[in-house]
Design an enzyme around this catalytic site. Sequence first.
Site, mmCIF file in Angstrom:
data_model
loop_
_atom_site.group_PDB
_atom_site.id
_atom_site.type_symbol
_atom_site.label_atom_id
_atom_site.label_comp_id
_atom_site.label_asym_id
_atom_site.label_seq_id
_atom_site.Cartn_x
_atom_site.Cartn_y
_atom_site.Cartn_z
ATOM 1 N N GLU A 66 7.873 1.110 3.776
ATOM 2 C CA GLU A 66 8.142 -0.297 3.438
ATOM 3 C C GLU A 66 9.369 -0.424 2.534
ATOM 4 O OE1 GLU A 66 5.119 -3.130 2.464
ATOM 5 O OE2 GLU A 66 3.634 -2.192 3.782
ATOM 6 N N ASP B 157 2.048 6.496 4.984
ATOM 7 C CA ASP B 157 0.946 5.549 4.888
ATOM 8 C C ASP B 157 0.340 5.513 6.293
ATOM 9 O OD1 ASP B 157 -0.766 3.423 4.907
ATOM 10 O OD2 ASP B 157 0.656 1.951 4.104
ATOM 11 N N ASN C 233 -2.568 4.292 7.074
ATOM 12 C CA ASN C 233 -3.505 3.175 7.217
ATOM 13 C C ASN C 233 -4.862 3.643 7.764
ATOM 14 O OD1 ASN C 233 -2.611 0.572 6.266
ATOM 15 N ND2 ASN C 233 -0.892 0.800 7.685
#
Length: 546
Positions: A286, A433, A435
């Site tokens: 991100e 990440d 998730n």
Amino acid sequence: ERAVVRCVPSEPKLSLQFVLPDGSAKHMQRDQAEPLGRALARIATNAAKGRVRKGKKARAAGEAEEAAALPAVHLFSRDGQAVGAEVPNAAAWQEGAVLHIGEARYRVERNPPALTELRLPRSLLAGFPVCPKVSAEFAAPQHCLFRWFREQRSGGGWVEEEAAAGRVFTPDNALVGLRLKLRCTPGDAAQRYGPPREVESSGPVEAGPGACTFDARHLYTGRACGAGRLRAVTYNILADTYAQTEFSRTVLYPYCAPYALELDYRQNLLKKELAGYSADLVCLQEVDKGAFADSLAPALDAFGLEGLFKIKEKQHEGLATFFRRDKLSLLSQHDIAFSEALLADPVHAALREKLAAYPVVQEKVLQRSSVLQVSVFQSATDPSRKICVANTHLYWHPKGGNIRLIQIAIALSHIKHVTCDLYPSIPIIFCGDFNSTPSSGTYRFISSGSVAEDHEDWVSNGEEERCNMPLSHPFKLLSACGEPAYTNYVGGFHGCLDYIFIDKNALEVEQVIPLPSHEEVTTHEALPSVAHPSDHIALICDLKWK
């Protein structure tokens, strides 16, 4: 006097700048391939223009008078030899050559260091490092000279900060309320220096937030780890694209002060946090495109880290991998977008065939913008040691377990291609990440090497999106930081989603840097907060080669 020549092989023309004895500045563009004699004749004409027919006398004054007014123009090489009129401009104008225009003498400076951009961050906090953005031509930031100044409290003017001589300056509390000024002189490895430039901060230094969640962690990471060891960090830093929406402010992070969600404020915290980890490898998710180029890359460069960026398809954010320059050198990059690779890469032919039986799921995988960043590094001290570092951010939806399984299958097949076909048997570090919590199919697949076709995640989004297939990969991967209670802590959710997976056969964990205490994480209810720049927590570990 100086005659400044800018000559770049990729451009057809060179530029020449000098100031005539009458004070007029000349800026000429000439073809690099043109013979020197023609350029010198043009210089003579330009020099004469200032002296001939000042009062616009009749043009019929005769060409003889004009010719007589032309000064003698010659170029001599550094050792005093006249440069031939037939020599091309690109070869003629060399560093140290001397240009004669009549009685005037000019020393040629070819491609001297020059600043193209000098910027200070908009937000300055006491106790947090200020890193300017420095872009230069024929210069490198590590060879530039930096002088910092603070505003005087009364009477105006500037006072130099004597103790601050480097590229990074950390203002203390005494400077709260004062603006800063930076003077930068561009330099190169040969100790040549160009004209300096100055920039003033747009606002004053403001008070910092006090204790941050990462302060205690910095006690463990004060210095970089030694030879034969690597400190790795993975961190989802929360893209500005997602932090600055009305939805974020009112629904996702209502407990966070709005100013603490602003990019400039969070970047201040991030730069201090990341610099203090003294890491060798930093994998970020991100990462806003602008924040990478204007903020993170210049700041971490000042701390010895070089950055690589991979933007997501059709998005403004992506992945960044930073590596310590004096410890690792980049050999190659093998980044992919999952959707593109699945469609076109022969490596994924078998998966493509299996997925063809499930068109709804296939379409969903192809719509995702997720990417995988893969970089191969070599140890700067031991060239026989190479390592493959992968970084990703998988699909976010809570019911997207089936999509994540496909994405991670593509990722591991691609990494297998890099580490088995291109660089046989090099070890891997896989950060990101994901998730996925430790109970998910994705985590099970990565850590055990296979996932069964009847795993519950194949129906994570209901029967209409069922897709059953067994998957396997050849790696022996271990979560270096184990399975923390959470790496993501927001108002409505907390769980472990981020991991640093390492090759068990080649690497072992020397230490895991403790995560912030639950008390620290919840001081301001949840994350992000005035004391923590993201909704995720960085994972940090020291690894050593077996």
